[in-house]
Structures are given as structure tokens and as C-alpha cells.
Design a protein around this motif. Structure first.
Motif, PDB file in Angstrom:
ATOM      1  N   LEU A   7       0.786  -1.288   0.042  1.00  0.00           N
ATOM      2  CA  LEU A   7       0.027  -0.005   0.157  1.00  0.00           C
ATOM      3  C   LEU A   7       0.907   1.426  -0.157  1.00  0.00           C
ATOM      4  N   LEU A  20      -2.589   0.429  -4.620  1.00  0.00           N
ATOM      5  CA  LEU A  20      -2.345  -0.830  -4.042  1.00  0.00           C
ATOM      6  C   LEU A  20      -1.675  -1.442  -4.981  1.00  0.00           C
ATOM      7  N   LEU A  52      -8.722   0.388  -1.112  1.00  0.00           N
ATOM      8  CA  LEU A  52      -9.203  -1.142  -0.580  1.00  0.00           C
ATOM      9  C   LEU A  52     -10.407  -1.325  -1.348  1.00  0.00           C
ATOM     10  N   ALA A  59      -8.044  -5.736   4.216  1.00  0.00           N
ATOM     11  CA  ALA A  59      -7.081  -5.272   4.947  1.00  0.00           C
ATOM     12  C   ALA A  59      -5.895  -6.109   5.363  1.00  0.00           C
ATOM     13  N   ILE A  62      -2.592  -6.847   3.568  1.00  0.00           N
ATOM     14  CA  ILE A  62      -1.494  -5.863   3.057  1.00  0.00           C
ATOM     15  C   ILE A  62      -0.294  -6.483   3.698  1.00  0.00           C
TER      16      ILE A  62
END
Length: 667
Positions: A7, A20, A52, A59, A62
Motif C-alpha cells: 500500500l 495498491l 481498498l 486489510a 496488506i
């Protein structure tokens, strides 16, 4: 092979970008949100939520978060930052006259203490008396402290003692010069330390805003920050040394430019809301400035890309000089909040002010100018003078017209000081407004942009005629001015790289004729020896004309708007440590740097200790910054001239560099 999702975040003066990225699939999603200076977590959160959501990645998947920012650069260019107390150990008032230190200090307080060391690390007695006496009142008027000691790079003991005293007796951040640079040159090291101290609260808020969002969203991944040379450092390191993040955004943009275009040789120009950053890329790598980064007119000791930063961007102030026969226009260096953006945020409040001013029969001195608080925390307003505090109290979170705010001429200077402290924004006409009027941008409020240009075009030149016949005509002139000024700053940077920086493109008759393609018996032309890469959200609307004016191929990659965020996630951690060996007397060798000073009677033993100490310190620092499997290289610089047939060691420098990719959470 573990699939890593990275990220990347770039927090600029106007927008916060998020990307991303996968090392195998490339860019998976990108998003933008307005940078919310009053609470950075709002803009960061919005950009990250959007990226996202559009990517569909959870999440928890990541592996790494990396941040680049232009906030520190912008603050120095615009003369902003917190008020800092400078403690000079072993220096006198005359030392302020060197390296632009007095200009940088301005009205900030300076305390001089007896003490310091010589080139071999031997001390002059330290006396804290003056600091002890001044501290009770001093700490009420500053937001941080900078400590610079004479030859502290050879022995930091006095800086450490002053730092410890300050931390024991007040709760403000303290920066020591030996923590930032191992180079000699006390006043410039003091300047770098002072600028670092001013930036501490800003970068602390930025990193904190990122960490808060990551925690809320359950992203348990390392947070890295891009340094000014394009390398990555941990968020904890960035909090201690925010000065290293000056040119962070531009450095990340160079890494991103190489990644997006594949070009090895190019002039890279990145236009943001506040600044234009120009750098040279050769053989796939940015040139580094060996003397230290220059930002806002100050030569620092921060190793960074050889980037030249100019106060010119889409949100630059449009300044119209109507005193000559023909009105002249200049852009920047100050950033304004575009009227179109102000109206997008505050709607009828802005439109109402502009319409009322347009109905007035007389042209007002401050037409089209509004003021609004930036919304930074109240403690950052510490140390305001009485007149500053009184004016600040009359400004709120809703725009107010300058004509209503300023009741006397001296108040304009007072307002400028509040702007310089980062407490107040001025709203006014910018190139972004011109682009809205011309229909080339449309993300904000076009009505406010047109009202602002209608107010501006009522000004008359020396012939008594309005400076433009329509908002569109004035908008075209503003955009043409940005094209010309952008071409000039790119040429300024390139000429300096060629060693002929004494030529000022904005004043050169020959360059003027070449850029305007002016006919004549003698015709002038110019170009660059490599392609121009245009980066930034507004690059597609500005850079084709700039490339045409410079007669050079211009490439604006498809993801030019998020090049910084891309550069942030593809970078590497790099840590450099220098250890010195000096000879204070015949047969004595002193090792200094990366630990306590040590004395040897054997040169080879001193050299061996210096090599080992530099290598171990560089590796340890790289690992602390989150590097995985760091590799180290060492360069030895030995000054040992032959004098009357005998070799005489003057100084040896052992420079170790450790480098590696960041450790991923899912490794």
C-alpha cells in the motif's frame, strides 16, 4: 512464493494519493482524496478506504505500507513550520551570519552556551547557566528545540547533555545536530537542525494519522517513509528526523517515473499544487546532491536527490502587476486555496462574498481574497504576539473576506505571519481556477472560479483598460504564464546541472527569443538532450504545451497522477554510517563516530576498529529500519599526503552503506 500486497500513500499539499500494488501484477487500484491539513487522518483515511474498496483486497492481506510526502518540502518553500528554540554550544552571534543561518532563524530565540569540542573531540567546559535561566519563559513560546554543538560530529557529549537537560525540564521535542549529519560545518548543521525541529510536529501528525487509520482498519503491516534520496526509513526514524523527508515526494516520483516509463535518461518534472520539482535521471538512477538538498533557498546537510524545487504549481498565487502600460503576471511562490476548491468545501459562504464584491461599483484592494484557519491543533499557535493573536481570533473555520478582516495596513503583515506559521490559509485565484473556467478541470466549483476571474479582470493597466476582456481570456493568459514559468524552471534546473547556473532563463533575452520562436535574421532555438517526463495530477493538461515550448519529446505516463505513491512502495531501505580516524598528535589515532571516541597507538588497529564499527552500525540501523537481509558495502577515503618524503595521515573516513528491501509482515 508469498504474494505481497503493498500500500503506497503520498500526502501532498492538495491531494493525498493511495495505490495498491503487487510485485507480480503491478498497480491493482488507485484513489485520491483532498489533503485535510486540519486533520490529516481524514484525507488519508478517505484515500485508503477508496483504494481498498476498489481493489477488493482485504486489510489483513496488506504486507507493507509506505508513505511519501511533500508536506515538509512545502513547509520550507512557503516558510512555514513551528517556532523553534536554537541552542548553540561553543558558537557566537557571528556564526549566525554564515550559511544563511540568521535568515533561517528569523525571530526564533537563540541561546548561546560556552562549551563544544575541537576537531579531535577534546572538550571546552560546558556551562548550562544561560539555558537554565531562560528555559521557564522560553518553553512557553516555542514548539520544539534544536541543539547544535561545536564539532559535535567528533564528540556529541555536550549536545546529549543539553538534550537530556531539556527533556528532563520540559516536554518539547529536541533535535541534536549530530543525529542528522556527520559532516563538518557547524552553522549549516545548525541550520539543518533548526529546520528539522520546526518540522517535527508536522511529520509527527502525518505519521500518527497513518498509524491511527492502519490500526482502525486492522492493517498490521510495517509503516515506512520515503527519504529525500529515495530510500525508505521506518516511521519511527522519520518522526525523529523529519528533515530527511524533505524532497520525499519528489524522490518517490523519480523512482515512480523510472518504474512507469522504463526511461533511463530523462528530465523529470513533477507539478503539484504548491511546487514544481525538477530532477535529472541518468542510467535509471536520480542524480544525488553531494552538497545537500536546497529547499526554500536553504542549503541543508540532507543527502537527497539533486532536485530543484520551485514555488510553482496548480494552486500558486496569481499576482497581477498593473502598474505598467501592459499588466504583467507572475505565479507563486505562495500557495493559495483555489476559489473553486474553497467553494467546493464551503459553498454559499464563498459564492456570496464573491458576488457581493462583484456588485460593488469600485474595485477593492482585496477583492477575491478570503482567509480561513488551517485547523491545526491549538498548541501550534503558541508564542503569538498580541496583534497576531487578536487577528487570529477573528478568523474562523468559515472563509472571511480580507476586506472585512483587515482594517489597517499593518494588519496585512500580521496576516502574512499567521500564514507563514501555517495557521491560516488565503483563498484566491490560481491556475486551477483558470483551468476550471476553460473546462480543462472540473473536480471543484466552476462558478466560484469564474467569479474570481471576473473580479481580477476589473483591474486596469497603465492605459486605463481592463487587463482582460473576459474570464476566458484571463484564464488563457494565466495558463500561458504557467507554461512559460514551468519552461523557465525546467531550464533553470538543467542549466545548473550543466554548470551554467548563472544564466537566469526568466531574464535572458536569448532564451526569451528562443522560447517565443521570435523571427529575425538571427533565429534562436533550444531543446534538451533527453525526454521530458511530466508527473502530477495536472500534468496531462499542462505538460504537452511545456514540452512543445521546450521542443522536446514529452511523456506523461497513464498513472502520472500517483507516481509518488508508486515510488513509495518499490523503494529500498538504505543506511549510511561514517566513522573517522584523525591524528591529534604524532603516533595517536582517534576513532570517532558511531560510538564513544577511542584512542590507538597503531594505525592499522584504528582502521580495523573504524571499519568494523561503521559496518556494524550501518547494518544495525538498516535492520532497525525494517530491512530484510541487508547487504553492506564500505568505501574508504584516506587523506595521507607525502610530506618531505614521509606519509602523513590527516584523516581517514570509513563510509559503510547497508541496503535491503523492507521486511514484509507475511514473510
Amino acid at each position: 512464493m508469498t504474494l505481497h500486497y503493498l500500500l503506497g500513500i503520498d500526502t501532498g499539499g492538495t491531494y493525498t494519493d493511495a495505490v495498491l500494488y503487487s510485485e507480480t501484477a503491478g498497480i491493482l487500484a488507485k484513489a485520491k482524496a483532498l489533503t485535510t491539513r486540519h486533520d490529516l487522518s481524514v484525507g488519508i483515511g478517505e484515500a485508503l478506504e477508496n483504494v481498498l474498496e476498489s481493489s477488493g483486497i482485504t486489510a489483513e492481506a496488506i504486507s507493507l505500507v509506505s508513505l511519501s510526502t511533500t508536506l515538509a518540502t512545502n513547509a520550507l518553500v512557503e516558510g512555514q513550520g513551528g517556532r523553534a528554540g536554537l541552542v548553540m554550544i561553543g558558537f557566537g552571534p557571528d556564526d549566525l551570519k554564515r550559511d544563511g543561518l540568521a535568515e533561517a532563524v528569523g525571530t526564533d530565540p537563540v541561546i548561546y552556551l560556552p562549551g563544544g569540542h575541537d576537531v579531535h573531540g577534546n572538550e571546552t567546559r560546558l556551562d548550562l547557566g544561560a539555558l537554565e535561566e531562560a528555559l521557564p519563559l522560553l518553553q512557553q513560546g516555542v514548539s520544539s528545540f534544536a541543539v547544535a554543538g561545536y564539532f559535535a560530529v567528533r564528540n556529541p557529549d555536550h549536545e546529549i547533555r543539553v538534550r537530556d537537560f531539556l527533556r528532563e525540564n520540559c516536554h518539547l521535542p529536541v533535535t541534536c545536530s549530530h543525529e542528522l549529519s556527520s559532516k563538518l560545518g557547524g552553522p549549516r548543521r545548525a541550520l539543518t537542525t533548526l529546520l528539522n525541529a520546526r518540522l517535527v510536529s508536522m511529520i509527527d501528525r502525518l505519521v500518527g494519522a497513518c498509524e491511527d487509520f492502519l490500526c482502525r482498519r486492522g492493517i498490521d503491516a510495517p509503516l515506512m517513509v520515503v527519504r529525500g534520496d529515495g530510500a525508505l526509513i521506518s516511521a519511527a526514524e522519520a518522526r525523529l528526523r523529519p528533515i530527511e523527508t524533505i524532497l520525499s515526494g519528489p524522490a518517490a516520483s523519480l523512482v515512480g517515473a523510472r518504474h512507469l516509463t522504463g526511461l533511463d535518461d530523462a528530465v523529470v518534472s513533477d507539478i503539484g499544487g504548491t511546487t514544481t520539482d525538477v530532477a535529472i535521471m541518468e542510467k535509471g538512477r536520480p542524480r544525488l546532491d553531494a552538497e545537500g538538498a536546497v529547499v526554500g533557498g536553504y542549503r541543508t546537510m540532507v543527502e537527497a536527490v539533486a532536485m530543484r524545487t520551485f514555488g510553482l504549481g496548480g494552486d500558486s498565487e496569481v499576482r497581477i502587476n498593473d502598474r505598467g502600460l501592459m499588466a504583467r503576471m507572475e505565479l507563486g511562490p505562495r500557495r493559495l486555496v483555489p476559489l473553486s476548491l474553497a467553494a467546493a468545501l464551503h459553498g454559499a459562504d464563498v459564492i456570496g462574498i464573491l458576488e457581493r464584491q462583484l456588485r460593488a461599483t469600485h474595485v477593492g484592494r482585496h477583492d477575491g481574497r478570503l482567509a480561513i484557519r488551517t485547523g491545526v491543533p491549538d498548541h501550534l499557535a503558541a508564542g503569538l504576539q498580541a496583534q497576531e493573536a487578536a487577528l487570529f481570533a477573528r478568523i474562523s473555520n468559515v472563509p472571511v473576506a480580507l476586506e472585512q478582516l483587515l482594517t489597517s495596513t499593518p494588519q496585512k503583515a500580521t496576516l502574512d505571519r499567521l500564514v507563514a506559521r501555517g495557521l491560516v490559509h488565503i483563498c484566491g485565484v490560481t491556475p486551477s481556477d483558470a483551468m476550471h473556467v476553460l473546462g480543462r478541470q472540473g473536480q471543484w466549483n466552476r462558478e466560484a472560479a469564474e467569479l474570481g476571474l471576473r473580479l481580477a479582470m476589473r483591474q486596469k493597466d497603465g492605459t486605463g483598460q481592463p487587463i482582460a476582456g473576459s474570464p476566458e481570456e484571463l484564464a488563457e493568459r494565466i495558463v500561458a504564464r504557467l507554461t512559460r514559468q514551468s519552461s523557465e524552471v525546467i531550464l533553470t534546473a538543467c542549466l545548473a546541472e550543466d554548470g551554467i547556473g548563472d544564466i537566469d532563463p526568466s531574464r535572458s533575452t536569448l532564451i526569451d527569443r528562443a522560447l517565443r520562436r521570435e523571427p529575425g535574421i538571427v533565429q534562436f532555438g533550444l531543446s534538451l538532450d533527453r525526454a521530458l517526463i511530466g508527473l502530477g495530477a495536472s500534468a496531462p493538461v499542462y505538460y504537452p504545451a511545456i514540452g512543445e515550448m521546450l521542443a522536446v519529446p514529452c511523456e506523461v505516463p497513464g498513472d502520472a497522477d500517483v507516481a509518488n505513491a508508486i515510488g513509495a512502495v518499490v523503494g529500498r531501505i538504505r543506511s549510511t554510517v561514517t566513522v573517522f580516524v584523525t591524528v591529534p598528535e604524532e603516533g595517536v589515532f582517534v576513532v570517532s563516530g558511531a560510538g564513544e571516541n577511542m584512542r590507538f597507538s597503531d594505525e592499522e588497529k584504528a582502521f580495523g576498529t573504524a571499519r568494523r564499527r561503521a559496518t556494524e552500525a550501518a547494518l544495525a540501523h538498516a535492520r532497525d529500519s525494517g530491512a530484510d537481509d541487508a547487504a553492506v558495502s564500505i568505501v574508504e577515503e584516506i587523506d595521507a599526503p607525502q610530506i618531505e618524503g614521509n606519509r602523513k595521515l590527516v584523516e581517514a573516513r570509513f563510509i559503510a552503506t547497508a541496503s535491503g528491501r523492507p521486511r514484509m509482515v507475511h514473510d
